[in-house]
Design a protein around this motif. Structure first.
Motif, PDB file in Angstrom:
ATOM      1  N   THR A   1      10.414  11.123   1.565  1.00 46.47           N
ATOM      2  CA  THR A   1       9.352  11.374   2.536  1.00 46.47           C
ATOM      3  C   THR A   1       9.795  10.902   3.920  1.00 46.47           C
ATOM      4  N   HIS A   2      10.656   9.898   3.963  1.00 45.18           N
ATOM      5  CA  HIS A   2      11.244   9.396   5.207  1.00 45.18           C
ATOM      6  C   HIS A   2      12.274   8.340   4.851  1.00 45.18           C
ATOM      7  N   MET A   3      13.026   7.889   5.861  1.00 45.61           N
ATOM      8  CA  MET A   3      14.032   6.856   5.606  1.00 45.61           C
ATOM      9  C   MET A   3      13.533   5.523   6.145  1.00 45.61           C
TER      10      MET A   3
ATOM     11  N   PRO B   1      13.444   1.221   4.519  1.00 45.09           N
ATOM     12  CA  PRO B   1      14.125   0.473   3.453  1.00 45.09           C
ATOM     13  C   PRO B   1      13.470   0.586   2.080  1.00 45.09           C
ATOM     14  N   ASP B   2      12.134   0.649   2.014  1.00 42.94           N
ATOM     15  CA  ASP B   2      11.451   0.684   0.713  1.00 42.94           C
ATOM     16  C   ASP B   2      11.481   2.076   0.077  1.00 42.94           C
ATOM     17  N   HIS B   3      12.020   3.050   0.787  1.00 38.75           N
ATOM     18  CA  HIS B   3      12.110   4.425   0.262  1.00 38.75           C
ATOM     19  C   HIS B   3      13.551   4.861   0.048  1.00 38.75           C
ATOM     20  N   SER B   4      14.448   4.420   0.920  1.00 34.46           N
ATOM     21  CA  SER B   4      15.815   4.963   0.889  1.00 34.46           C
ATOM     22  C   SER B   4      16.896   3.923   0.625  1.00 34.46           C
TER      23      SER B   4
ATOM     24  N   GLY C   1       3.278  10.480   1.052  1.00 29.68           N
ATOM     25  CA  GLY C   1       4.131   9.596   1.842  1.00 29.68           C
ATOM     26  C   GLY C   1       3.370   8.376   2.316  1.00 29.68           C
ATOM     27  N   ASP C   2       3.771   7.856   3.477  1.00 29.53           N
ATOM     28  CA  ASP C   2       3.168   6.618   3.975  1.00 29.53           C
ATOM     29  C   ASP C   2       1.985   6.898   4.901  1.00 29.53           C
ATOM     30  N   VAL C   3       1.080   7.753   4.432  1.00 27.69           N
ATOM     31  CA  VAL C   3      -0.168   7.967   5.185  1.00 27.69           C
ATOM     32  C   VAL C   3      -0.935   6.649   5.252  1.00 27.69           C
ATOM     33  N   VAL C   4      -0.864   5.857   4.169  1.00 23.26           N
ATOM     34  CA  VAL C   4      -1.393   4.482   4.220  1.00 23.26           C
ATOM     35  C   VAL C   4      -0.379   3.536   3.580  1.00 23.26           C
ATOM     36  N   HIS C   5      -0.369   2.304   4.080  1.00 27.79           N
ATOM     37  CA  HIS C   5       0.411   1.217   3.471  1.00 27.79           C
ATOM     38  C   HIS C   5      -0.502   0.257   2.723  1.00 27.79           C
ATOM     39  N   PHE C   6      -1.683   0.017   3.308  1.00 32.56           N
ATOM     40  CA  PHE C   6      -2.674  -0.865   2.682  1.00 32.56           C
ATOM     41  C   PHE C   6      -3.957  -0.064   2.483  1.00 32.56           C
TER      42      PHE C   6
ATOM     43  N   PRO D   1       3.470   6.502  -2.160  1.00 26.25           N
ATOM     44  CA  PRO D   1       4.360   5.381  -2.460  1.00 26.25           C
ATOM     45  C   PRO D   1       3.656   4.032  -2.360  1.00 26.25           C
ATOM     46  N   HIS D   2       2.557   3.954  -1.563  1.00 27.51           N
ATOM     47  CA  HIS D   2       1.898   2.659  -1.377  1.00 27.51           C
ATOM     48  C   HIS D   2       0.444   2.641  -1.832  1.00 27.51           C
ATOM     49  N   LEU D   3       0.032   3.640  -2.606  1.00 28.57           N
ATOM     50  CA  LEU D   3      -1.250   3.497  -3.304  1.00 28.57           C
ATOM     51  C   LEU D   3      -0.993   2.613  -4.519  1.00 28.57           C
TER      52      LEU D   3
HETATM   53 ZN   LIG Z   1       6.940   2.736   2.959  1.00 28.24          ZN
END
Ligand SMILES: [Zn+2]
Length: 292
Positions: free
Chosen positions: A111-113, A115-118, A217-222, A264-266
């Motif tokens: 979804t993007h680069m 550290p927690d994804h790539s 993707g990272d639409v939300v982190h929390f 990824p962050h749900l």
């Molecule tokens: Zn992320």
């Protein structure tokens, strides 16, 4: 009384979308300090989390998604490898528990680069962990992290962590990279660019028959904070205003279309719906499925 095995079930969860089997795989979690939040008062963030019975260092699940379609194996996200501490980096172990050799994965989509994804693309020595795969991601994502002028404008820590980190991870895959702008990237998987969090940030819509799933993707982190308060951003958003605008746009789309989502962050296993609620939104995690 005999000893009870207290190991939790592995972070593996299957969900079928038509003829496609999607498997959420946990890479672990990170408890992130509240001061990573931008565009939202820290005191109010603490109040929102406390009211939701959440720790005030919000827990951020890190998930990847294995997609099995027509005999092909694709992986969306690679987790963080050994680069982000002991609560992360569990993806390879969960792949092994599934009996899957990373060398058999034919396609890795990002979804993007970040550290927690790539960072899970390579091992500690920089060797590719997915030696046979093609790497599929948005062309702007690669261009952005390889832009020396942009790297020169960010603080040293961000230059090392994000720009240089992405270059290290991308290098062994350069000859096997397939870059896109939008559209169908694999049979049944369509790329939907949603720039803001990063310039090439992309959601993937997985469709088969009458069923669909958006890997957003990272639409939300929390989720406990950003779903009721979409204006809340993260210090590592490339463009906070664009990230917040994208978040509102995606919320509106998935609520209107009643689209099943994962992120990824749900909180793992992440399969959820978003519904409108009293002027805002509410996340409804799907009940546990006993069969995929
Ligand atoms: Zn992320």
């Amino acid at each position: 009384m005999s000893e009870i095995d207290q190991d939790q079930v592995p972070g593996i969860y299957h969900h079928r979308i038509g003829d496609i089997l999607v498997t959420a795989l946990s890479d672990g979690y990170l408890d992130v300090p509240l001061d990573a939040i931008r565009n939202f008062p820290v005191d109010q963030a603490r109040d929102v989390l406390t009211a939701n019975c959440r720790p005030v260092a919000p827990r951020c699940s890190v998930n990847a998604f294995l997609v099995r379609s027509g005999g092909r194996l694709a992986l969306i996200e690679t987790g963080s490898g050994n680069t982000m501490g002991p609560t992360l980096g569990w993806l390879p172990k969960n792949l092994r528990r599934l009996g899957i050799d990373p060398a058999k994965i034919e396609t890795v989509l990002l979804t993007h680069m970040h550290p927690d994804h790539s960072n899970g693309l390579t091992d500690d020595a920089g060797a590719p962990l997915f030696p046979e795969c093609e790497l599929v991601l948005h062309e702007e994502e690669v261009a952005h992290w390889h832009d020396d002028a942009r790297m020169a404008r960010v603080p040293e820590r961000q230059a090392v962590r994000y720009f240089q980190g992405a270059r290290i991870q991308f290098a062994p895959y350069r000859d096997r990279a397939r870059l896109f702008r939008s559209g169908e990237v694999l049979p049944g998987i369509t790329a939907m660019p949603i720039p803001g969090h990063t310039p090439g940030h992309t959601a993937y819509l997985i469709s088969s028959g009458s069923e669909s799933l958006l890997v957003w993707g990272d639409v939300v982190h929390f989720p406990d904070l950003q779903i009721p308060h979409p204006e809340a951003c993260m210090e590592f958003d490339s463009d906070s205003a664009a990230a917040a605008a994208t978040r509102r746009r995606v919320f509106d789309m998935v609520a209107t279309d009643r689209l099943l989502i994962v992120g990824p962050h749900l909180h793992f296993p992440a399969f959820s719906y978003l519904v409108r609620d009293a002027g805002g939104y509410r996340l409804l995690p799907e009940p546990w499925r006993f069969v995929p």
